[in-house]
Scaffold this motif. Structure first.
Motif, PDB file in Angstrom:
ATOM      1  N   ARG A  55       0.818  -1.218   0.000  1.00 14.49           N
ATOM      2  CA  ARG A  55       0.000   0.000   0.000  1.00 14.49           C
ATOM      3  C   ARG A  55       0.850   1.267   0.000  1.00 14.49           C
ATOM      4  NH1 ARG A  55      -5.187  -0.274   1.903  1.00 14.49           N
ATOM      5  NH2 ARG A  55      -4.808   1.340   3.433  1.00 14.49           N
ATOM      6  N   ASN A  58       1.609   2.807  -3.840  1.00 15.29           N
ATOM      7  CA  ASN A  58       0.821   3.881  -4.449  1.00 15.29           C
ATOM      8  C   ASN A  58       0.368   4.909  -3.409  1.00 15.29           C
ATOM      9  OD1 ASN A  58      -1.179   2.486  -3.162  1.00 15.29           O
ATOM     10  ND2 ASN A  58      -2.526   2.310  -4.934  1.00 15.29           N
ATOM     11  N   LEU A  60      -1.171   4.708  -0.630  1.00 15.55           N
ATOM     12  CA  LEU A  60      -2.385   4.609   0.185  1.00 15.55           C
ATOM     13  C   LEU A  60      -1.975   4.667   1.654  1.00 15.55           C
ATOM     14  CD1 LEU A  60      -4.733   1.986  -1.509  1.00 15.55           C
ATOM     15  CD2 LEU A  60      -4.911   4.476  -1.471  1.00 15.55           C
ATOM     16  N   ILE A  82       0.341  12.979  -7.100  1.00 15.57           N
ATOM     17  CA  ILE A  82       0.101  11.583  -6.762  1.00 15.57           C
ATOM     18  C   ILE A  82      -1.081  11.001  -7.544  1.00 15.57           C
ATOM     19  CG2 ILE A  82      -1.261  12.188  -4.717  1.00 15.57           C
ATOM     20  CD1 ILE A  82       1.025   9.120  -5.139  1.00 15.57           C
ATOM     21  N   ASP A  83      -2.099  11.846  -7.838  1.00 15.96           N
ATOM     22  CA  ASP A  83      -3.242  11.343  -8.605  1.00 15.96           C
ATOM     23  C   ASP A  83      -2.809  10.879  -9.992  1.00 15.96           C
ATOM     24  OD1 ASP A  83      -4.879  11.880  -6.482  1.00 15.96           O
ATOM     25  OD2 ASP A  83      -5.508  13.841  -7.229  1.00 15.96           O
ATOM     26  N   ARG A  86      -0.954   7.596  -9.718  1.00 11.74           N
ATOM     27  CA  ARG A  86      -1.820   6.466  -9.395  1.00 11.74           C
ATOM     28  C   ARG A  86      -2.513   5.903 -10.630  1.00 11.74           C
ATOM     29  NH1 ARG A  86      -3.999   9.024  -4.066  1.00 11.74           N
ATOM     30  NH2 ARG A  86      -2.676   8.034  -2.490  1.00 11.74           N
ATOM     31  N   THR A  87      -2.695   6.723 -11.671  1.00  8.86           N
ATOM     32  CA  THR A  87      -3.294   6.156 -12.884  1.00  8.86           C
ATOM     33  C   THR A  87      -2.350   5.174 -13.545  1.00  8.86           C
ATOM     34  OG1 THR A  87      -2.440   7.880 -14.351  1.00  8.86           O
ATOM     35  CG2 THR A  87      -4.565   8.308 -13.310  1.00  8.86           C
ATOM     36  N   MET A  91      -4.349  -1.081  -8.758  1.00  8.94           N
ATOM     37  CA  MET A  91      -4.363  -1.831  -7.496  1.00  8.94           C
ATOM     38  C   MET A  91      -5.640  -2.664  -7.398  1.00  8.94           C
ATOM     39  SD  MET A  91      -3.165  -0.807  -3.830  1.00  8.94           S
ATOM     40  CE  MET A  91      -3.207  -1.934  -2.465  1.00  8.94           C
ATOM     41  N   ALA A 111     -13.293   5.822 -14.369  1.00  7.62           N
ATOM     42  CA  ALA A 111     -12.038   6.584 -14.267  1.00  7.62           C
ATOM     43  C   ALA A 111     -11.549   7.008 -15.654  1.00  7.62           C
ATOM     44  CB  ALA A 111     -10.972   5.760 -13.553  1.00  7.62           C
ATOM     45  N   VAL A 115     -11.296  10.651 -15.030  1.00  6.57           N
ATOM     46  CA  VAL A 115      -9.889  10.958 -14.750  1.00  6.57           C
ATOM     47  C   VAL A 115      -9.129  11.201 -16.047  1.00  6.57           C
ATOM     48  CG1 VAL A 115      -7.756  10.141 -13.692  1.00  6.57           C
ATOM     49  CG2 VAL A 115      -9.953   9.637 -12.603  1.00  6.57           C
ATOM     50  N   MET A 163      -6.993   1.614 -16.934  1.00  5.70           N
ATOM     51  CA  MET A 163      -6.178   2.831 -16.951  1.00  5.70           C
ATOM     52  C   MET A 163      -4.846   2.600 -17.668  1.00  5.70           C
ATOM     53  SD  MET A 163      -8.237   4.844 -15.590  1.00  5.70           S
ATOM     54  CE  MET A 163      -7.414   6.376 -15.161  1.00  5.70           C
TER      55      MET A 163
ATOM     56  N   GLU B 129     -10.367   4.282  -1.041  1.00  2.00           N
ATOM     57  CA  GLU B 129      -9.060   3.791  -1.494  1.00  2.00           C
ATOM     58  C   GLU B 129      -9.128   3.333  -2.950  1.00  2.00           C
ATOM     59  OE1 GLU B 129      -7.767   0.788   1.217  1.00  2.00           O
ATOM     60  OE2 GLU B 129      -7.164   2.257   2.745  1.00  2.00           O
ATOM     61  N   ARG B 132      -9.395   6.428  -5.153  1.00  2.00           N
ATOM     62  CA  ARG B 132      -8.118   7.132  -5.254  1.00  2.00           C
ATOM     63  C   ARG B 132      -7.117   6.333  -6.084  1.00  2.00           C
ATOM     64  NH1 ARG B 132      -7.234  11.388  -1.825  1.00  2.00           N
ATOM     65  NH2 ARG B 132      -5.839  11.971  -3.516  1.00  2.00           N
ATOM     66  N   SER B 133      -7.190   4.999  -5.978  1.00  2.00           N
ATOM     67  CA  SER B 133      -6.176   4.171  -6.648  1.00  2.00           C
ATOM     68  C   SER B 133      -6.329   4.207  -8.165  1.00  2.00           C
ATOM     69  CB  SER B 133      -6.222   2.726  -6.131  1.00  2.00           C
ATOM     70  OG  SER B 133      -7.299   2.029  -6.711  1.00  2.00           O
ATOM     71  N   VAL B 134      -7.505   4.599  -8.688  1.00  2.00           N
ATOM     72  CA  VAL B 134      -7.603   4.757 -10.140  1.00  2.00           C
ATOM     73  C   VAL B 134      -7.353   6.202 -10.553  1.00  2.00           C
ATOM     74  CG1 VAL B 134      -9.058   2.768 -10.629  1.00  2.00           C
ATOM     75  CG2 VAL B 134     -10.128   4.956 -10.025  1.00  2.00           C
ATOM     76  N   GLY B 135      -6.896   7.024  -9.606  1.00  2.00           N
ATOM     77  CA  GLY B 135      -6.443   8.366  -9.967  1.00  2.00           C
ATOM     78  C   GLY B 135      -7.420   9.490  -9.656  1.00  2.00           C
ATOM     79  N   MET B 136      -8.554   9.168  -9.019  1.00  2.00           N
ATOM     80  CA  MET B 136      -9.475  10.251  -8.663  1.00  2.00           C
ATOM     81  C   MET B 136      -8.894  11.080  -7.529  1.00  2.00           C
ATOM     82  SD  MET B 136     -13.261   8.542  -8.648  1.00  2.00           S
ATOM     83  CE  MET B 136     -13.757   7.360  -9.899  1.00  2.00           C
ATOM     84  N   GLY B 137      -9.173  12.386  -7.571  1.00  2.00           N
ATOM     85  CA  GLY B 137      -8.809  13.245  -6.464  1.00  2.00           C
ATOM     86  C   GLY B 137      -9.774  13.038  -5.305  1.00  2.00           C
ATOM     87  N   GLN B 140     -13.297  14.489  -5.988  1.00  2.00           N
ATOM     88  CA  GLN B 140     -13.890  13.736  -7.086  1.00  2.00           C
ATOM     89  C   GLN B 140     -14.395  12.371  -6.597  1.00  2.00           C
ATOM     90  OE1 GLN B 140     -11.129  12.847 -10.265  1.00  2.00           O
ATOM     91  NE2 GLN B 140     -12.701  13.192 -11.825  1.00  2.00           N
ATOM     92  N   LEU B 144     -18.290  11.227  -6.747  1.00  2.00           N
ATOM     93  CA  LEU B 144     -18.705  10.146  -7.640  1.00  2.00           C
ATOM     94  C   LEU B 144     -18.966   8.835  -6.914  1.00  2.00           C
ATOM     95  CD1 LEU B 144     -16.135  10.728 -10.541  1.00  2.00           C
ATOM     96  CD2 LEU B 144     -18.581  11.210 -10.611  1.00  2.00           C
TER      97      LEU B 144
END
Lengths: 250, 249
Positions: A55, A58, A60, A82-83, A86-87, A91, A111, A115, A163, B129, B132-137, B140, B144
């Motif tokens: 964790r 990325n 977390l 960081i966003d 993370r793309t 995970m 996403a 995103v 992604m 988590e 966030r892990s797919v890149g959302m702020g 956001q 969502l």
């Protein structure tokens, strides 16, 4: 499972990584490098710190000290977005964590739309492709609650793959599954490894580690104790802690 | 006995008041309370998000706001808002009903903020988590993923708050709405003063009950469904229920 390139910048690098929760030291000065295309399995008893280590990759979990690098970019640096990173790091979680109020398709597509900013048609096209890759082309309109655990986990893998990440992190992804559903998920992961995805896999599936991993890392009490190819590590465990662990799980 | 019946249930007065209650009072009561609820919801959502911030200086103003408007009697808030602005010369609105809506918004926002905060915090942290892990702020992911689920979970208490606000809207009579802008209670109260008979208030009361009882039925239905889960269309092709996210945007 391509050969790691010697001397190239590692895809993932943990350098002197430490993490404390309150007074508990979960990770102590962990160093780990994962080359592009490599599959690294992380094993260890529960509470050993292996999930926390994953964790941290990325962010977390925020490391207490030390660095996390993706392709040489220091994630802990203040100016790192960081966003955006993370793309590039997919995970998959033990509890799937699908969005229950969205269809499988929207779980995978959201996403891409929100995103990456792709259009509706484009993001749904990609999402359908990813769902087909994990064998769930027919389940696009289903809600997570209407899918089995194994299917949910495969949707979660498709969501991360959508992604187009450079690395995939797997956090005990079969631990919450009924035994008969484990196989399908592992098959998807094996397929992914064969296609050259860089993967860090925290797992209790020793068979998977033995057959698919390029390296197996044994973590105990927040330290990396052994880090070797699976045949060596399982065939000739050096440290008493690893021998003890393997005796219990095999 | 007959006197009491006449005092409370005089059919002539009840029927005589009904047209004004229906044409004017009902509409204004619904207008005031739904506007207050809608705006209170938006403010409450912001307060709820502030309330779960990691920074104390973001949490603090939200906490003070919520404590204040939950702690004060509704009638005091209405009086302060209306007379506070108008008597001090700060006539920010032209219509009295706008002051009434502002006051109801403040009251509703405090209660709704606490309801939404509870809803948001009840969502498993794995959801944040995963988002966030797919890149959302953070915001956001909230918008969502977390908030749509959180709201669904607190629909029953939110409906309760709507009912409470519909009843509290009767307190805006202190502002003294003029003909055309009067809500149910004010109309009833004026007839009572003219006739010395309570039957007009009985009629107004019946109107409140006619609005709130269906809402409580809705709560009960939602409660059961939330507890037992949505009936799921069993097999393969496009279960209708899955097509449209409940309460999704």
């Amino acid at each position: 499972m391509t050969d790691p390139q010697v001397g190239a910048t590692p895809r993932v690098a943990l350098r002197g990584l430490s993490k404390t929760f309150g007074t508990t030291e979960v990770l102590r000065e962990v160093d780990l490098e994962v080359a592009a295309g490599e599959v690294v399995c992380v094993i260890g008893a529960s509470g050993s710190g292996k999930s926390t280590m994953l964790r941290c990759i990325n962010l977390l979990e925020e490391p207490t000290s030390g660095r996390v690098e993706i392709d040489g970019i220091d994630l802990t640096a203040r100016r790192t977005d960081i966003d955006a990173i993370r793309t590039r790091v997919g995970m998959v979680f033990q509890q799937f964590n699908l969005f229950p109020h969205m269809s499988a398709l929207r779980n995978v597509a959201i996403a891409l739309r929100k995103v990456k900013g792709l259009g509706k048609a484009e993001s749904e096209r990609i999402a359908r492709e990813r769902l087909a890759e994990v064998g769930l082309a027919g389940k696009a309109k289903h809600r997570p609650a209407q899918l089995s655990g194994g299917q949910q986990q495969r949707v979660a893998i498709a969501r991360a793959l959508a992604m187009d990440p450079d690395v995939m992190l797997f956090d005990e992804v079969t631990s919450a599954l009924d035994p008969e559903l484990v196989k399908g998920v592992l098959a998807v992961m094996t397929d992914l490894a064969e296609r050259g995805m860089t993967m860090v896999v925290v797992t209790h599936e020793m068979g998977f580690a033995r057959e698919v991993a390029d390296r197996v890392v044994f973590v105990d009490e927040g330290r990396v104790i052994e880090d070797r190819p699976p045949a060596e590590l399982f065939g000739d465990p050096r440290s008493p802690r690893l021998r003890e662990f393997l005796e219990q799980v095999l | 006995m007959e006197q009491i019946t006449r005092l409370l249930f005089d059919p002539d007065i009840i029927l005589g008041t009904l047209p004004a209650l229906l044409a004017e009072g009902l509409l204004n009561t619904l207008y005031l309370s739904f506007s207050g609820f809608g705006l209170g919801f938006l403010v409450g959502l912001v307060l709820a998000l502030m309330g779960i911030s990691r920074r104390w200086w973001v949490r603090l103003p939200a906490k003070v706001w919520i404590d204040l408007f939950r702690g004060l009697p509704a009638i005091l808030v209405i009086i302060y808002v209306y007379f506070g602005f108008t008597l001090s010369g700060a006539r920010i609105f032209e219509q009295r009903s706008s002051y009434a809506i502002l006051a109801l918004t403040l009251i509703a926002s405090a209660y709704i903020a606490e309801i939404l905060r509870a809803g948001i915090q009840s969502i498993d942290k794995g959801q944040m988590e995963a988002a966030r892990s797919v890149g959302m702020g953070y915001l956001q992911a909230m918008w969502l993923v977390i908030i749509p689920q959180g709201i669904r979970r607190v629909l029953p208490p939110l409906t309760n708050e709507l009912i409470a606000l519909i009843k509290d809207s009767s307190l805006v009579f202190v502002i003294g709405m003029s003909v055309g802008d009067r809500e149910l209670f004010r109309i009833g109260q004026q007839v009572v003063q003219e006739q010395g008979n309570l039957s007009a208030l009985t009629a107004a009361g019946l109107m409140y009950v006619a609005i709130t009882v269906p809402l409580t039925r809705v709560i009960n239905w939602m409660d059961t469904r939330l507890r037992e889960g949505k009936p799921i269309a069993a097999d393969e092709d496009v279960p209708q229920a899955a097509k449209r996210p409940l309460g999704g945007r």
